[in-house]
Write a protein that holds these residues in place. Structure first.
Motif, PDB file in Angstrom:
ATOM      1  N   LEU A 110       3.217  10.763  -6.229  1.00  0.00           N
ATOM      2  CA  LEU A 110       4.258  11.461  -6.990  1.00  0.00           C
ATOM      3  C   LEU A 110       3.823  11.685  -8.436  1.00  0.00           C
ATOM      4  O   LEU A 110       4.032  12.765  -9.000  1.00  0.00           O
ATOM      5  N   GLU A 111       3.216  10.680  -9.037  1.00  0.00           N
ATOM      6  CA  GLU A 111       2.741  10.819 -10.421  1.00  0.00           C
ATOM      7  C   GLU A 111       1.628  11.860 -10.518  1.00  0.00           C
ATOM      8  O   GLU A 111       1.609  12.658 -11.451  1.00  0.00           O
ATOM      9  N   GLU A 112       0.737  11.844  -9.548  1.00  0.00           N
ATOM     10  CA  GLU A 112      -0.355  12.824  -9.521  1.00  0.00           C
ATOM     11  C   GLU A 112       0.198  14.243  -9.431  1.00  0.00           C
ATOM     12  O   GLU A 112      -0.245  15.146 -10.152  1.00  0.00           O
ATOM     13  N   ALA A 113       1.171  14.442  -8.560  1.00  0.00           N
ATOM     14  CA  ALA A 113       1.791  15.761  -8.420  1.00  0.00           C
ATOM     15  C   ALA A 113       2.506  16.158  -9.707  1.00  0.00           C
ATOM     16  O   ALA A 113       2.414  17.308 -10.151  1.00  0.00           O
ATOM     17  N   ALA A 114       3.205  15.213 -10.323  1.00  0.00           N
ATOM     18  CA  ALA A 114       3.944  15.486 -11.554  1.00  0.00           C
ATOM     19  C   ALA A 114       3.005  15.839 -12.700  1.00  0.00           C
ATOM     20  O   ALA A 114       3.307  16.721 -13.507  1.00  0.00           O
ATOM     21  N   THR A 144       0.840  -1.205   0.000  1.00  0.00           N
ATOM     22  CA  THR A 144       0.000   0.000   0.000  1.00  0.00           C
ATOM     23  C   THR A 144       0.870   1.248   0.000  1.00  0.00           C
ATOM     24  O   THR A 144       0.613   2.199  -0.744  1.00  0.00           O
ATOM     25  N   TYR A 145       1.902   1.251   0.845  1.00  0.00           N
ATOM     26  CA  TYR A 145       2.811   2.394   0.927  1.00  0.00           C
ATOM     27  C   TYR A 145       3.448   2.660  -0.433  1.00  0.00           C
ATOM     28  O   TYR A 145       3.438   3.794  -0.919  1.00  0.00           O
ATOM     29  N   GLU A 146       4.010   1.633  -1.041  1.00  0.00           N
ATOM     30  CA  GLU A 146       4.710   1.796  -2.320  1.00  0.00           C
ATOM     31  C   GLU A 146       3.768   2.260  -3.427  1.00  0.00           C
ATOM     32  O   GLU A 146       4.099   3.175  -4.187  1.00  0.00           O
ATOM     33  N   ALA A 147       2.597   1.650  -3.524  1.00  0.00           N
ATOM     34  CA  ALA A 147       1.641   2.026  -4.576  1.00  0.00           C
ATOM     35  C   ALA A 147       1.147   3.463  -4.368  1.00  0.00           C
ATOM     36  O   ALA A 147       1.022   4.236  -5.329  1.00  0.00           O
TER      37      ALA A 147
END
Length: 158
Positions: free
Chosen positions: A136-140, A127-130
């Motif tokens: 990070l992808e959402e922010a990017a 869960t942490y990794e996903a």
């Protein structure tokens, strides 16, 4: 306007302070807050763990003999002694860890990982990794500058 518990968006405009370094730092902190909020919410919702609890279990799992002195754990988590004492109390109450006295210094107290703590940490890691990758992808995707920063960090630190 976001609620007080919602961190600022990494792409939120920064109007002050004026220096380039200050603006950069505030944007970085906004990215950090966004990711930490997402991680905290996911771990609590799916595994009943706070983010500091998850990280403490991870540090204990990686430590020799799965134990750390309280001050070592505080240093790794970036917490003060009082905060780490409360955190360790929650881990003990959940039966994830136990306390042990240091054999060569009777004043020293270790926090030792139990099998239940190792299992909870292992279950929460996916869960942490996903969630981390998704945040990070959402922010990017929402901010080209954040995307560039994430890519640079992955390249430099990955």
């Amino acid at each position: 306007m976001p609620s007080p518990s919602t961190p600022p968006s990494p792409s939120a405009p920064i109007t002050a302070p004026a220096s380039a370094d200050s603006r950069m730092w505030h944007r970085f902190l906004a990215l950090h807050a966004h990711v930490e909020h997402r991680l905290s919410t996911a771990l609590q919702r799916h595994h009943g763990l706070g983010l500091s609890e998850y990280r403490a279990l991870g540090f204990l799992a990686a430590a020799p003999r799965n134990e750390l002195r309280m001050q070592e754990l505080a240093d790794r988590l970036g917490l003060n002694q009082s905060s780490v004492t409360r955190l360790v109390g929650r881990l003990h109450a959940a039966d994830f860890t136990y306390r042990d006295v240091c054999a060569d210094d009777k004043r020293g107290v270790y926090t030792v990982l139990k099998d239940a703590g190792r299992a909870r940490h292992a279950a929460a890691t996916a869960t942490y990794e996903a969630t981390l990758t998704a945040a990070l992808e959402e922010a990017a995707e929402g901010d080209a500058g954040a995307g560039t920063a994430v890519a640079a960090l992955r390249s430099a630190l990955g």
